[in-house]
Each structure stands twice: as C-alpha cells, then as structure tokens.
Design a protein around this motif. Structure first.
Motif, PDB file in Angstrom:
ATOM      1  N   TYR A  16      11.467  -6.283   8.804  1.00 18.88           N
ATOM      2  CA  TYR A  16      10.212  -6.995   8.556  1.00 18.88           C
ATOM      3  C   TYR A  16       9.918  -7.971   9.691  1.00 18.88           C
ATOM      4  N   GLU A  54      13.995  -0.563   0.483  1.00 21.82           N
ATOM      5  CA  GLU A  54      13.219  -1.248   1.521  1.00 21.82           C
ATOM      6  C   GLU A  54      13.563  -0.729   2.909  1.00 21.82           C
ATOM      7  N   ARG A  68       4.937 -10.228  -1.967  1.00 21.52           N
ATOM      8  CA  ARG A  68       4.116  -9.106  -1.498  1.00 21.52           C
ATOM      9  C   ARG A  68       4.401  -8.749  -0.039  1.00 21.52           C
ATOM     10  N   ARG A 112       7.395  -8.040   0.883  1.00 21.27           N
ATOM     11  CA  ARG A 112       8.518  -7.114   0.768  1.00 21.27           C
ATOM     12  C   ARG A 112       8.044  -5.896  -0.022  1.00 21.27           C
ATOM     13  N   ALA A 113       8.466  -4.716   0.391  1.00 21.41           N
ATOM     14  CA  ALA A 113       7.975  -3.480  -0.200  1.00 21.41           C
ATOM     15  C   ALA A 113       8.463  -3.321  -1.637  1.00 21.41           C
ATOM     16  N   ASN A 114       7.582  -2.793  -2.486  1.00 19.75           N
ATOM     17  CA  ASN A 114       7.950  -2.412  -3.842  1.00 19.75           C
ATOM     18  C   ASN A 114       7.567  -0.957  -4.067  1.00 19.75           C
ATOM     19  N   ALA A 141       4.012   0.005  -3.031  1.00 22.46           N
ATOM     20  CA  ALA A 141       3.805   0.112  -1.591  1.00 22.46           C
ATOM     21  C   ALA A 141       4.271   1.479  -1.087  1.00 22.46           C
ATOM     22  N   TRP A 187      -0.882 -14.420  -2.210  1.00 23.00           N
ATOM     23  CA  TRP A 187      -1.588 -13.189  -1.864  1.00 23.00           C
ATOM     24  C   TRP A 187      -2.810 -13.037  -2.748  1.00 23.00           C
ATOM     25  N   TRP A 208       0.683  -4.804  -0.315  1.00 20.00           N
ATOM     26  CA  TRP A 208       1.712  -5.158   0.668  1.00 20.00           C
ATOM     27  C   TRP A 208       1.034  -5.859   1.835  1.00 20.00           C
ATOM     28  N   GLN A 209       1.713  -6.844   2.384  1.00 22.83           N
ATOM     29  CA  GLN A 209       1.155  -7.587   3.502  1.00 22.83           C
ATOM     30  C   GLN A 209       2.282  -8.053   4.414  1.00 22.83           C
ATOM     31  N   THR A 210       1.913  -8.490   5.595  1.00 24.77           N
ATOM     32  CA  THR A 210       2.857  -9.201   6.440  1.00 24.77           C
ATOM     33  C   THR A 210       2.481 -10.676   6.386  1.00 24.77           C
TER      34      THR A 210
END
Length: 520
Positions: A56, A160, A244, A246-248, A251, A302, A308-310
């Motif tokens: 990430y 992840e 958000r 981190r991937a779930n 995503a 978020w 999903w975001q950075t």
C-alpha cells in the motif's frame, strides 16, 4: 513475482527480500508508516502485517509516478475526453499520450516510475506469500501458537497481498501490453511474470515474459482467491483508522468486475456487480453528494460510496501530484497549476449536454451536482488569454489539507453504471433504468424512463461520473470493443483506434529492455 531486476540491483535483492524504504520517517503518512524495517522472515502475525502494509505504501509513495495516478493521466489524455493544451505541459509525457505515440518506450517520467513501482509492489507481495505458501505445503502453521483470531487475521492479510499483487499486474497489463482480445490467442509476451519469490541470481537475471493470457489468468486467480479470503467488513481484523484504504471482499469483487468487463465476459462482470450491490448495501450507498468521496484526508474517513481508496494523513510526504496535470486545483491553492494541460474536450462536453454549440454552459450542467461540485469552468484561463472556455476536472486536492486528499479508487457509482449497461445489452431496460437512475438521482437529476433509456444515455452518465478516474474511458470502450475515438483531435491527422487495439500499448522502459535478458 519478482520485479524486473536491473544488473545494478541484483546484489541488493539477493541480500534482502525487503529494504527499509526511503522516506519512511517522521513526515511519512502514519497509515503506511512501518514501525521498523520490513524484514524476512516474519516471526508473528503483527510482523506479517508490516509486510502487508508495504505494498500500500509503495502504491502511494511516488508523488509523480504512482501507478493509479499514471494510468488516470495516461488513459484520460489518450481518450476522446481530453483537450490538450501544449502551452502548459510540464515534464510529463502528455504530448506522447495525446498523440498516441505507442511505439515509444516509456523511458522518462511517470511511465517509467510507475513501471518500477508495480514491480516493487509485486516483490513486496511475493515474499510473505511465499512464506505462507511454504508453510501450507509443509502442513504447518506459519507461526507457532496461533489462535483462531490469528488464523483469521492471516487469511485477511494473505487476501490483501493477493489483491495488491493482482492490482500491480493489472496496471502493467493496462499500460505495457495490448488489451486482452476476446477473439484472439493473446499469446504475445510483453513483461515479466513470476508468481513465486526467488533469490536465485540466475532466475533474477533470466525471468520469463508472460503472455497476455497468462497475465490475465494470474490476475483473475489472485483476485478470486483474495475475494475468498478477505472479510466483507475488515475493521475487526486490521488496526487502521482508515479501513477503506485496506482491501476487503468488495474491493476484490469490484476489481474482478473490471477484469471481466474489459475481457468481454459481461455475465461474470454482472455477477460481481450483483454481489457488491446486494451484499454491500449496509456498507455503501449513494446518499451523499458526489463531492463527499473526494473531500477527505486520511483521518476524515471516507465517503459512503467509497469501496476502496488510497489515504493520506496530514503529515504524509507520499501525496500524489499527477492529478494536478489534468485537474483544476493544485496543492493548497484554489487555482490552476502552471502545468495543467488537459481540460475536458469540447466534443465530450457537448456530447453529455453540459455545453452547447456556442460553448455556453447549459441548464442541464447547472442542475447536475457532479458538474457544480466536481468540475470547474473558466471563461478565461487565469494563466493566459487562451480562447475560452475551459472545463477542468475538480475532483482532486479537495480535502482540508488539499494536497493530501484521499483518492477514491473504487466507487459504488461505477458498479451501478457497469450493471446498467450490461442489463440494457441483455434487453433489461427496466433494470438498466433503475441502476442509471440511482446515479442520476444522487446527482440531483430526474429519472429516465425505462422506455427512453439508451446506450448513449448510459455512456454520457459514465463520462460525467468517471471522467479522469482510473483510466475509465478507454477501459469502458475496450470492454465493449468500440473504437477509441479522436475527440477534439484534428481528423486529418488522427483516426479512431479500432479493436482489437493490437498496437495500443506502451513499450517497457528502455532501461529494463537493455538490462534484462528476457527482452533479448
């Protein structure tokens, strides 16, 4: 998968699986900050999480060459949506993108940097994945004395890692190889594919170039396995204030949707849409204004539609700057940066009904929250006496600490728009209208009746919603095997690119071709 190794780097990668990354210090984003160097092997679950954070961090590390920003810039500028203004271009490859000079090697600036970042991400994923795979093959737990909670968390962390490795290959496939051809053999080889960690000097010097088919299969496998392992709601198993980022499971499902769509496997793409919309209804919705997905710093959380975001904290040095090339706002200034060179094309603005033939702003534009919140019109460009008007993306640098605004990478609106098109193509105009109107209503617009819905209506809503995001325009056209239109380009010098787009890719950086034996 090991990143392509230049000769100067071989020794470094033989000595260490991972290195302490430059810039991890007190000014680094606290979300991605490592408490100590990420070393191999890891001895417990908490240390493994440090290995998961690294991809990430790498995704967001380069302010001028992060992969998600590069693909957005590159594909937007290549598309029919961009109006290129050469007077203001800085050091980016914008002219080459706009001219679609695919035969050139990506040897400078953001393209070369993004290429390297992708392989650094793959390397960062392959180390811990190899450790977990070795333990599984030996019938052992990866760490001694694991509780059920530990095992659950390891599954999330493994998911992840698979998600991020698939993402890195996705960016590589989108930039450095021809698009997947639903009717072709896809047997061309364009960049290195390795799905196991290696510390053998011979293997590092002699990697294998994967075919397009093999790369897409690897991406699908990674995301499919990630979806199986990841939690729908990961907040209970990760220690982050901004979950958000981190991937779930959703995503992974959304990325599978994108993969299936661009491959022409639209029934599979629709199944992923159905899963996200049905199972994620308690987590995601379109009840907030469009701006709410873009006006947050890391600590702010978020928007409700963000899957999903950075995320960037206010102390981060890893903020992206690429968007300043095609966006109105730059850093903390509420103004146009001197190198902003890609506004929205006049043809696109007229196509979606936001500009009339005299370049005047329409009532439809004024009534659309996306136009009023996420775009900005200059009747006279503040940097010059350019012929007005110019309409710019205004999605980025919108949080309180503007330069460190979070970047949404997957939003719920895209899921509805993708399903709307697939439903319409399946003669389900009622379902298509219901999906399209979810997006339109959020923008403050009236419903379109099922009897009146057309493909053009869906296309236009998608432009209004997703222009400048994630390379969406070219992805969307390729997924339908439609021409890549020329937009405002001179028709005497340009023509639309027709499927299967066999020459529509950028060359691997020359520095890698020169020093990697696989390209000889």
């Amino acid at each position: 998968m090991q990143r392509i190794i230049t000769m100067n780097n071989i020794k470094k990668y033989l000595i260490l699986v991972f290195i302490t990354l430059a810039g991890i210090s007190c000014d680094q984003d606290s979300f991605f900050e490592l408490e100590r160097p990420n070393q191999f092997p890891w001895t417990n679950v908490s240390e493994l999480e440090l290995g998961v954070r690294e991809p990430y961090y790498l995704l967001n590390k380069g302010p001028w060459d992060n992969p998600f920003g590069t693909i957005a810039l590159k594909n937007f500028t290549e598309s029919d949506l961009a109006l290129y203004i050469p007077q203001f271009v800085g050091a980016s490859n914008s002219a080459a993108y706009y001219n679609r000079d695919f035969s050139e090697a990506a040897c400078i600036n953001e393209m070369e940097g993004a290429f390297l970042k992708c392989y650094e991400i793959i390397t960062a994923c392959n180390g811990p994945l190899q450790m977990l795979s070795d333990a599984e093959e030996n019938g052992e737990e990866p760490f001694p004395g694991m509780t059920q909670t530990d095992k659950n968390k390891v599954n999330q962390l493994k998911g992840e890692l698979l998600f991020m490795r698939g993402l890195a290959y996705w960016y590589l496939a989108r930039m450095y190889a021809p698009p997947y051809d639903p009717n072709g053999s896809n047997d061309g080889r364009f960049f290195t594919l390795r799905l196991e960690f290696s510390n053998s000097s011979e293997e590092l010097k002699n990697p294998t170039l994967g075919t397009v088919a093999e790369v897409y299969e690897a991406i699908e496998n990674d995301w499919t396995n990630a979806k199986e392992l990841l939690y729908e709601d990961n907040t209970s198993v990760i220690n982050e204030s901004n979950a958000r980022a981190r991937a779930n499971k959703f995503a992974a499902s959304a990325m599978l949707m994108r993969l299936y769509f661009i491959k022409g496997e639209h029934a599979k793409a629709e199944a992923e849409c159905n899963y996200i919309i049905s199972n994620g209804s308690s987590i995601y919705d379109l009840t907030e204004d469009p701006i709410e997905a873009f006006n947050k710093n890391g600590a702010d959380g978020w928007g409700k539609e963000v899957i999903w975001q950075t995320a960037c904290e206010e102390t981060s040095g890893a903020y992206g700057r690429i968007e300043s090339i095609f966006s109105r706002n730059h850093y903390a200034r509420d103004a146009q940066s001197s190198w902003s060179s890609q506004a929205m094309s006049y043809s696109a603005m007229m196509q979606v009904g936001w500009m009339d033939e005299n370049h005047a702003e329409t009532e439809e534009a004024q009534n659309d929250k996306r136009y009023t919140q996420l775009y900005y019109r200059y009747d006279v460009d503040p940097r010059s006496d350019l012929v007005p008007p110019l309409v710019w993306s205004y999605k980025y640098f919108r949080a309180s600490d503007a330069r460190r605004s979070n970047r949404p990478l997957i939003r719920l609106a895209e899921i509805y728009l993708t399903r709307a098109l697939i439903r319409l193509n399946n003669n389900d105009s009622q379902g298509a209208a219901a999906d399209l109107n979810m997006v339109r209503n959020r923008a403050g617009l009236d419903n379109i009746a099922a009897a009146d819905i057309t493909k053009a209506a869906i296309d236009n809503e998608r432009i209004k919603e997703l222009a400048t995001e994630n390379g969406d325009r070219t992805y969307y056209l390729i997924g339908q095997q439609l021409p890549l239109y020329i937009g405002d380009r001179d028709a005497s010098n340009f023509s639309s690119i027709q499927p299967p787009y066999s020459a529509c890719y950028w060359q691997v950086p020359q520095s890698e071709q020169d020093q990697n034996q696989a390209y000889n």
